[in-house]
Design a protein around this motif. Structure first.
Motif, short mmCIF file in Angstrom:
data_model
loop_
_atom_site.label_atom_id
_atom_site.label_comp_id
_atom_site.label_asym_id
_atom_site.label_seq_id
_atom_site.Cartn_x
_atom_site.Cartn_y
_atom_site.Cartn_z
N HIS A 144 48.26 29.97 23.43
CA HIS A 144 48.12 29.55 22.04
C HIS A 144 49.42 28.96 21.51
O HIS A 144 49.41 27.98 20.76
CB HIS A 144 47.70 30.75 21.18
N TYR B 268 42.44 44.57 16.30
CA TYR B 268 43.17 43.31 16.46
C TYR B 268 43.35 42.63 15.11
O TYR B 268 42.43 42.60 14.28
CB TYR B 268 42.43 42.37 17.39
N LEU C 177 36.92 34.35 27.80
CA LEU C 177 37.70 34.15 26.59
C LEU C 177 36.81 33.33 25.67
O LEU C 177 36.67 32.12 25.83
CB LEU C 177 39.02 33.41 26.87
N LEU D 292 41.26 35.22 20.50
CA LEU D 292 40.36 35.80 21.50
C LEU D 292 38.91 35.36 21.32
O LEU D 292 38.21 35.10 22.31
CB LEU D 292 40.43 37.32 21.45
N TYR D 293 38.47 35.30 20.08
CA TYR D 293 37.04 35.10 19.83
C TYR D 293 36.70 33.84 19.06
O TYR D 293 35.51 33.52 18.86
CB TYR D 293 36.48 36.31 19.06
N SER E 142 36.92 32.30 22.61
CA SER E 142 37.44 31.23 21.74
C SER E 142 37.52 29.90 22.48
O SER E 142 37.46 28.84 21.86
CB SER E 142 38.82 31.62 21.19
N ASP F 155 35.15 37.76 33.37
CA ASP F 155 35.37 37.97 31.94
C ASP F 155 35.35 36.63 31.24
O ASP F 155 35.43 35.57 31.88
CB ASP F 155 36.71 38.66 31.70
N LEU G 105 47.08 40.19 27.09
CA LEU G 105 47.19 39.45 25.84
C LEU G 105 48.36 38.47 25.88
O LEU G 105 48.32 37.42 25.23
CB LEU G 105 47.35 40.42 24.66
N VAL H 87 45.08 37.40 16.07
CA VAL H 87 44.76 37.66 17.47
C VAL H 87 43.25 37.56 17.70
O VAL H 87 42.81 37.03 18.72
CB VAL H 87 45.31 39.04 17.90
N LYS H 88 42.45 38.04 16.76
CA LYS H 88 41.00 37.91 16.89
C LYS H 88 40.60 36.44 17.04
O LYS H 88 39.72 36.09 17.83
CB LYS H 88 40.30 38.52 15.65
N VAL I 141 47.19 35.03 26.64
CA VAL I 141 46.50 34.41 25.51
C VAL I 141 47.51 33.94 24.48
O VAL I 141 47.41 32.82 23.94
CB VAL I 141 45.50 35.41 24.87
N THR J 234 49.96 42.27 16.55
CA THR J 234 48.82 42.40 17.45
C THR J 234 47.69 43.18 16.79
O THR J 234 46.52 42.79 16.86
CB THR J 234 49.25 43.11 18.75
#
Length: 250
Positions: free
Chosen positions: A40, A239, A15, A247-248, A17, A13, A33, A243-244, A36, A232
């Motif tokens: 952060h 999301y 991540l 993650l991204y 970001s 998988d 999560l 949170v987005k 993550v 969340t």
């Protein structure tokens, strides 16, 4: 980087970001999560002389997600050999073998490998549930050990955290809000002063289900900051923007 050899049931998988790839397995362990959020929330040592330890590291998610933010060395401590092996292969996959070392052993004995009072930052995503005689546990032993205090306890993780940290070193934990007072009390008993707290909510109007805690070794028992709440999911059950971003990325 060459693709590592995957065992049955494993996948890779990403991540996005952090541009980090990680080996996961629904049969053994996949980061949630929580990892993550902790990565952060925590502040790693920036300098190349800095040292960070990731206790209860699982497949290495927290340390991997923080690696790009520090030039210092990272040590991961994980009891389960299968998870430690997944972490090592993910470290190699991301070209981080010079920066990150995995110790496959009981965290209670890690000061045999890492000197006491030598670490700048400790991060920990410990088992959330006490090992009560009547508590229901996952029949999968990998998941049961990751989620329940079968092989360690909250007090042990906090004791070891305090032992590892230098004076004014920082500890970062993620846990369940219903154990926050226990967590804060144990930290106080082991020379860790809670300084920052953030509660995470599934969505607006719901009770918090995650708490993030920062503590300083031998810090004063004053100056606590409670950060703004983090959601969340938004009102559309997607999301949240925060949170987005974790993650991204942007």
């Amino acid at each position: 980087m060459p693709t590592p050899e995957l065992q049955a049931g494993e996948r890779i998988d990403q991540l996005y970001s952090q541009d980090i790839q990680i080996i996961q397995s629904s049969q053994v362990f996949s980061f949630s999560l929580d990892a993550v959020l902790l990565a952060h929330f925590a502040k790693p040592p920036v300098k190349s002389t800095g040292r960070m330890v990731d206790l209860c590291s699982g497949n290495g998610a927290v340390g991997l997600f923080m690696a790009h933010r520090t030039r210092g060395k990272i040590a991961m401590v994980e009891l389960q050999s299968r998870l430690a092996d997944m972490a090592r292969r993910s470290i190699a996959l991301n070209g981080l073998t010079d920066q990150i070392t995995v110790y496959q052993q009981d965290l209670a004995t890690i000061t045999e490998q890492i000197d006491k009072d030598s670490v700048d930052v400790v991060v920990c995503n410990p088992p959330y549930f006490a090992d009560e005689p009547d508590s229901r546990k996952n029949p999968n032993p990998y998941l049961a050990i990751a989620r329940h205090e079968i092989k360690t306890t909250l007090e042990t993780t906090i004791q070891v955290t305090s032992d590892l940290l230098k004076m004014n070193g920082k500890a970062y934990f993620v846990h369940r809000p219903d154990r926050f007072l226990e967590l804060a009390t144990l930290m106080g008993e082991h020379r860790l002063a809670v300084k920052r707290v953030q509660f995470v909510y599934p969505k607006a109007g719901r009770d918090a289900n995650i708490v993030l805690v920062e503590a300083i070794k031998d810090g004063k028992a004053t100056g606590l900051k409670v950060l703004p709440s983090l959601m969340t999911y938004d009102e559309n059950s997607e999301y949240s923007a925060s949170v987005k971003k974790m993650l991204y990325g942007e």
